[in-house]
Design a protein around this motif. Sequence first.
Motif, PDB file in Angstrom:
ATOM      1  N   GLN A 142       0.842  -1.205   0.000  1.00 46.64           N
ATOM      2  CA  GLN A 142       0.000   0.000   0.000  1.00 46.64           C
ATOM      3  C   GLN A 142       0.875   1.252   0.000  1.00 46.64           C
ATOM      4  N   ALA A 143       1.929   1.208  -0.814  1.00 47.17           N
ATOM      5  CA  ALA A 143       2.888   2.315  -0.820  1.00 47.17           C
ATOM      6  C   ALA A 143       2.269   3.582  -1.398  1.00 47.17           C
ATOM      7  N   VAL A 176      -2.987   4.061  -4.690  1.00 44.20           N
ATOM      8  CA  VAL A 176      -2.381   4.328  -5.999  1.00 44.20           C
ATOM      9  C   VAL A 176      -1.098   5.140  -5.750  1.00 44.20           C
ATOM     10  N   PRO A 177       0.061   4.550  -6.023  1.00 44.43           N
ATOM     11  CA  PRO A 177       1.328   5.189  -5.625  1.00 44.43           C
ATOM     12  C   PRO A 177       1.855   6.167  -6.670  1.00 44.43           C
ATOM     13  N   ALA A 318       0.530 -10.052   3.921  1.00 46.76           N
ATOM     14  CA  ALA A 318      -0.522 -11.058   4.087  1.00 46.76           C
ATOM     15  C   ALA A 318      -1.894 -10.392   4.203  1.00 46.76           C
ATOM     16  N   GLU A 319      -1.918  -9.279   4.900  1.00 43.52           N
ATOM     17  CA  GLU A 319      -3.190  -8.562   5.066  1.00 43.52           C
ATOM     18  C   GLU A 319      -3.706  -8.046   3.719  1.00 43.52           C
ATOM     19  N   THR A 320      -2.803  -7.475   2.928  1.00 40.77           N
ATOM     20  CA  THR A 320      -3.210  -6.953   1.622  1.00 40.77           C
ATOM     21  C   THR A 320      -3.635  -8.087   0.697  1.00 40.77           C
ATOM     22  N   LEU A 321      -2.874  -9.172   0.687  1.00 36.66           N
ATOM     23  CA  LEU A 321      -3.219 -10.281  -0.214  1.00 36.66           C
ATOM     24  C   LEU A 321      -4.584 -10.856   0.151  1.00 36.66           C
TER      25      LEU A 321
END
Length: 330
Positions: A142-143, A176-177, A318-321
């Motif tokens: 989530q950069a 959105v980075p 892991a949380e994002t996936l």
Amino acid sequence: TDRPRVLSGIQPTAGSFHLGNYLGAVRQWVDLQETHDAFYAVVDLHAITIPQDPKELRASTRLAAAQLLAAGLDPERCTLFVQSHIPEHAQLAWVMNCLTGFGEASRMTQFKDKSARQGAEATTVGLFTYPVLQVADILLYQADSVPVGEDQRQHIELTRDVAERFNSRYGHTFTVPSAHILKETAKIYDLQDPTAKMSKSAASPKGVVSLLDEPKVSAKKIKSAVTDTGTEIRYDEKEKPGISNLLVIYSTLTGTGVPELEQQYAGKGYGALKTDLAEVVAAWVAPFRERTQEYLEDPETLDSVLARGAEKARKVAAETLAAAYDKVGF
Ligand code: ADP
Ligand code: NA
């Protein structure tokens, strides 16, 4: 933390980083760990897009981590990890492969350049989807921004496009980075060909100053740097790309502005500039080489830094996936 997040990576190939890697990318990583929630990866999955000897790959991954620590990354201030320790990179990459157009991927100029050099038979599908793995690398964390050199701009644009596509198809999931590119050192050029970027995969090592070069070796490279036939030491990207490149390197390593350097070298020849720059580089490199060596000689510390980094990175990944898989219908 509520600090904005940064993510970036560097390939462990070719053993040593070069001045372009440091001035374009790693230098800003060191600064950003003070103000950002920073994640930095040694991207060994990317390395095998071209054949690698397993023993050498394992050694160069450790060497890359040691160099990043030597350059000033502090494991208390950032998360430093090895990409292959986090299986979520490859898992999210598959999802992103299925959201990326074949034509869209075919337009990546780095792929076009590298595959043209290698030929179609030697080019792997992995090299083709490399930018999509990079999309996953960035989105997993989530950069908000991605500190890189100019050569990565197109890949960050792709990342933005794919993130927006996922978000609009499945509902908001990914930040959105944007690219974080330093203006002055966005592109450091090859000393033998000042129109090409300094690169780990350069045809000849003569134009590439490695951060682990012996002072004698880097001095020789700098003294034989290709310049123009004039005599005036002046920053002029178009007419004097070689001299301009040397001035930028000199200026960034010493903190002296380019205009000041122009004044300092008024009436002196290219030889004087090159001799002094060789000394500047040697003075920067000496402690860097020493610190790198110290980290390599203490494998337990290096292992524990990377293990702690993997643990911290894995939590976020892991949380994002899980969120992405849920949205997709897995
Ligand atoms: P290389 O391009 O030498 O193979 P990487 O692909 O591992 O190195 O790039 C690591 C980082 O260094 C990236 O952020 C990239 O943009 C940056 N970088 C590489 N070469 C240069 C250069 N010549 N000038 C500025 N930045 C560079
Ligand atoms: Na690169």
